[in-house]
Scaffold this motif. Structure first.
Motif, PDB file in Angstrom:
ATOM      1  N   ILE A  88      39.308  27.267 -45.475  1.00  0.00           N
ATOM      2  CA  ILE A  88      38.649  27.974 -44.369  1.00  0.00           C
ATOM      3  C   ILE A  88      37.201  28.219 -44.794  1.00  0.00           C
ATOM      4  CG2 ILE A  88      38.650  29.997 -42.866  1.00  0.00           C
ATOM      5  CD1 ILE A  88      41.157  28.491 -42.480  1.00  0.00           C
ATOM      6  N   PRO A  89      36.277  27.320 -44.483  1.00  0.00           N
ATOM      7  CA  PRO A  89      34.897  27.469 -44.968  1.00  0.00           C
ATOM      8  C   PRO A  89      34.181  28.707 -44.424  1.00  0.00           C
ATOM      9  CG  PRO A  89      35.308  25.229 -44.204  1.00  0.00           C
ATOM     10  CD  PRO A  89      36.463  26.055 -43.751  1.00  0.00           C
ATOM     11  N   ASP A  90      34.457  29.097 -43.193  1.00  0.00           N
ATOM     12  CA  ASP A  90      33.767  30.233 -42.584  1.00  0.00           C
ATOM     13  C   ASP A  90      34.323  31.536 -43.163  1.00  0.00           C
ATOM     14  OD1 ASP A  90      33.277  32.432 -40.536  1.00  0.00           O
ATOM     15  OD2 ASP A  90      32.166  30.798 -39.602  1.00  0.00           O
TER      16      ASP A  90
ATOM     17  N   CYS B 250      38.990  37.586 -41.221  1.00  0.00           N
ATOM     18  CA  CYS B 250      39.827  38.003 -40.103  1.00  0.00           C
ATOM     19  C   CYS B 250      41.283  37.603 -40.328  1.00  0.00           C
ATOM     20  CB  CYS B 250      39.299  37.398 -38.800  1.00  0.00           C
ATOM     21  SG  CYS B 250      40.232  37.896 -37.340  1.00  0.00           S
ATOM     22  N   LEU B 251      41.492  36.391 -40.839  1.00  0.00           N
ATOM     23  CA  LEU B 251      42.853  35.948 -41.137  1.00  0.00           C
ATOM     24  C   LEU B 251      43.502  36.829 -42.197  1.00  0.00           C
ATOM     25  CD1 LEU B 251      42.261  32.104 -41.130  1.00  0.00           C
ATOM     26  CD2 LEU B 251      43.793  33.339 -39.597  1.00  0.00           C
ATOM     27  N   ASN B 252      42.737  37.186 -43.214  1.00  0.00           N
ATOM     28  CA  ASN B 252      43.289  38.045 -44.262  1.00  0.00           C
ATOM     29  C   ASN B 252      43.619  39.439 -43.732  1.00  0.00           C
ATOM     30  OD1 ASN B 252      43.617  36.726 -46.869  1.00  0.00           O
ATOM     31  ND2 ASN B 252      41.439  36.270 -46.716  1.00  0.00           N
ATOM     32  N   GLU B 253      42.801  39.941 -42.822  1.00  0.00           N
ATOM     33  CA  GLU B 253      43.132  41.233 -42.213  1.00  0.00           C
ATOM     34  C   GLU B 253      44.410  41.135 -41.397  1.00  0.00           C
ATOM     35  OE1 GLU B 253      41.104  43.528 -38.684  1.00  0.00           O
ATOM     36  OE2 GLU B 253      40.129  44.110 -40.571  1.00  0.00           O
TER      37      GLU B 253
ATOM     38  N   ARG C 172      44.610  43.204 -48.129  1.00  0.00           N
ATOM     39  CA  ARG C 172      44.185  41.949 -48.751  1.00  0.00           C
ATOM     40  C   ARG C 172      42.667  41.868 -48.844  1.00  0.00           C
ATOM     41  NH1 ARG C 172      47.961  37.349 -48.199  1.00  0.00           N
ATOM     42  NH2 ARG C 172      46.117  35.996 -48.075  1.00  0.00           N
ATOM     43  N   PRO C 173      42.135  41.310 -49.933  1.00  0.00           N
ATOM     44  CA  PRO C 173      40.686  41.076 -50.006  1.00  0.00           C
ATOM     45  C   PRO C 173      40.247  40.117 -48.906  1.00  0.00           C
ATOM     46  CG  PRO C 173      41.712  40.843 -52.168  1.00  0.00           C
ATOM     47  CD  PRO C 173      42.829  40.922 -51.175  1.00  0.00           C
ATOM     48  N   ALA C 174      39.050  40.307 -48.396  1.00  0.00           N
ATOM     49  CA  ALA C 174      38.544  39.480 -47.303  1.00  0.00           C
ATOM     50  C   ALA C 174      38.449  38.009 -47.690  1.00  0.00           C
ATOM     51  CB  ALA C 174      37.186  39.986 -46.847  1.00  0.00           C
ATOM     52  N   ASP C 175      38.212  37.726 -48.985  1.00  0.00           N
ATOM     53  CA  ASP C 175      38.029  36.345 -49.430  1.00  0.00           C
ATOM     54  C   ASP C 175      39.267  35.787 -50.124  1.00  0.00           C
ATOM     55  OD1 ASP C 175      37.923  37.912 -51.685  1.00  0.00           O
ATOM     56  OD2 ASP C 175      36.121  36.964 -52.510  1.00  0.00           O
ATOM     57  N   ALA C 176      40.426  36.417 -49.957  1.00  0.00           N
ATOM     58  CA  ALA C 176      41.647  35.949 -50.609  1.00  0.00           C
ATOM     59  C   ALA C 176      42.047  34.571 -50.101  1.00  0.00           C
ATOM     60  CB  ALA C 176      42.785  36.937 -50.362  1.00  0.00           C
ATOM     61  N   ASP C 177      42.619  33.755 -51.011  1.00  0.00           N
ATOM     62  CA  ASP C 177      43.136  32.453 -50.598  1.00  0.00           C
ATOM     63  C   ASP C 177      44.293  32.646 -49.624  1.00  0.00           C
ATOM     64  OD1 ASP C 177      41.361  31.041 -52.154  1.00  0.00           O
ATOM     65  OD2 ASP C 177      42.731  30.868 -53.861  1.00  0.00           O
TER      66      ASP C 177
ATOM     67  N   THR D 137      47.646  30.616 -48.079  1.00  0.00           N
ATOM     68  CA  THR D 137      48.523  29.476 -48.289  1.00  0.00           C
ATOM     69  C   THR D 137      49.021  28.929 -46.954  1.00  0.00           C
ATOM     70  OG1 THR D 137      50.563  30.778 -48.411  1.00  0.00           O
ATOM     71  CG2 THR D 137      49.300  30.488 -50.469  1.00  0.00           C
ATOM     72  N   ALA D 138      49.571  27.710 -47.025  1.00  0.00           N
ATOM     73  CA  ALA D 138      50.122  27.086 -45.830  1.00  0.00           C
ATOM     74  C   ALA D 138      51.259  27.915 -45.254  1.00  0.00           C
ATOM     75  CB  ALA D 138      50.601  25.674 -46.159  1.00  0.00           C
ATOM     76  N   THR D 139      52.068  28.521 -46.126  1.00  0.00           N
ATOM     77  CA  THR D 139      53.164  29.370 -45.653  1.00  0.00           C
ATOM     78  C   THR D 139      52.630  30.566 -44.886  1.00  0.00           C
ATOM     79  OG1 THR D 139      54.647  28.731 -47.444  1.00  0.00           O
ATOM     80  CG2 THR D 139      55.085  30.831 -46.369  1.00  0.00           C
ATOM     81  N   GLU D 140      51.588  31.204 -45.405  1.00  0.00           N
ATOM     82  CA  GLU D 140      51.004  32.361 -44.722  1.00  0.00           C
ATOM     83  C   GLU D 140      50.383  31.946 -43.391  1.00  0.00           C
ATOM     84  OE1 GLU D 140      49.738  35.158 -48.516  1.00  0.00           O
ATOM     85  OE2 GLU D 140      48.475  33.434 -47.977  1.00  0.00           O
ATOM     86  N   ALA D 141      49.683  30.819 -43.400  1.00  0.00           N
ATOM     87  CA  ALA D 141      49.052  30.351 -42.170  1.00  0.00           C
ATOM     88  C   ALA D 141      50.087  30.046 -41.098  1.00  0.00           C
ATOM     89  CB  ALA D 141      48.200  29.116 -42.455  1.00  0.00           C
ATOM     90  N   SER D 142      51.225  29.502 -41.512  1.00  0.00           N
ATOM     91  CA  SER D 142      52.250  29.106 -40.546  1.00  0.00           C
ATOM     92  C   SER D 142      53.081  30.281 -40.050  1.00  0.00           C
ATOM     93  CB  SER D 142      53.172  28.049 -41.166  1.00  0.00           C
ATOM     94  OG  SER D 142      53.895  28.591 -42.255  1.00  0.00           O
ATOM     95  N   SER D 143      52.745  31.495 -40.492  1.00  0.00           N
ATOM     96  CA  SER D 143      53.452  32.688 -40.000  1.00  0.00           C
ATOM     97  C   SER D 143      52.701  33.367 -38.853  1.00  0.00           C
ATOM     98  CB  SER D 143      53.644  33.698 -41.140  1.00  0.00           C
ATOM     99  OG  SER D 143      52.394  34.296 -41.501  1.00  0.00           O
TER     100      SER D 143
END
Length: 230
Positions: A43-45, A51-54, A60-65, A67-73
């Protein structure tokens, strides 16, 4: 950061029903093929990532990695006025059904083009001039419901009396004729725009679900000087 937003077409009313149908269709199409669940998505932006981490957890830290599992939830995402410019990577949200991105600075919607589960998108108040990336989603059997009103597009320098391709394209990939123009001319025969003189110019358009305004600066055209001797 999302405010009290009102969306057209009663976007929420049929959300659960439509989501069930589309997710079922996608499940049949992909045949259960899944990505590596531990893979970190790109996620370059930084604002989109924050926003995704929130969404994934307030601690969660704003710049945390991510994962595909988290994204797919994630099935719903609201990032109103986060300063997002680049949607690259959002296509990794493989079950996303509802997306709210009003009040950002997004110009390119191409990352949304193949999001098969996406049912509803609120894109008002961004910088989109060409919305044709959504064509695959609005022309499928269960079309995307979207709103992309009040766009604000800056074209930069436009050479005076030099025709440039129209910046405005609708959801079906057809050129949009501006409703108003200042210091410019539009040529519908070849879908081009010409700055009439030096200085500020612009125009506006208003179509169903997609409207906005654009500005430019009429500039001296670049002259090509030959190095050949007379």
């Amino acid at each position: 950061m999302a405010g009290d937003l009102r969306y057209p077409h009663d976007l929420a009313r049929k959300f659960v029903f439509r989501r069930g149908i589309i997710v079922a269709l996608v499940g049949i199409a992909v045949g259960g093929v899944q990505a590596d669940p531990t893979q970190v998505i790109v996620i370059p932006d930084t604002h989109l990532r924050a926003c995704l981490n929130e969404k994934l957890g307030s601690s969660r830290p704003a710049d945390a990695d991510i994962t595909a599992t988290e994204a797919s939830s994630i099935t719903q995402l609201s990032c109103a006025a986060w300063g997002i410019e680049d949607l690259t990577g959002i296509e990794q949200l493989t079950v996303l059904a509802r997306l709210e991105l009003p009040g950002n600075a997004i110009a390119d919607l191409s990352p949304l083009a193949n999001m098969a589960t996406l049912e509803e998108a609120v894109l008002d108040g961004n910088a989109v001039a060409d919305i044709s990336a959504l064509r695959p989603l609005v022309e499928r059997p269960i079309p995307l419901v979207f709103s992309a009103l009040d766009q604000h597009v800056a074209l930069g320098d436009v050479p005076v009396e030099v025709a440039i391709p129209s910046p405005l394209w609708d959801v079906h990939g057809l050129p949009i004729v501006p409703d108003t123009l200042e210091n410019a001319a539009y040529h519908p025969d070849n879908a081009t725009l010409t700055a009439a003189s030096l200085g500020i110019g612009g125009g506006s358009w208003d179509t169903e679900h997609f409207s906005g305004s654009f500005t430019f600066t009429g500039a001296q055209p670049t002259r090509i000087i030959s190095d050949a001797l007379p």
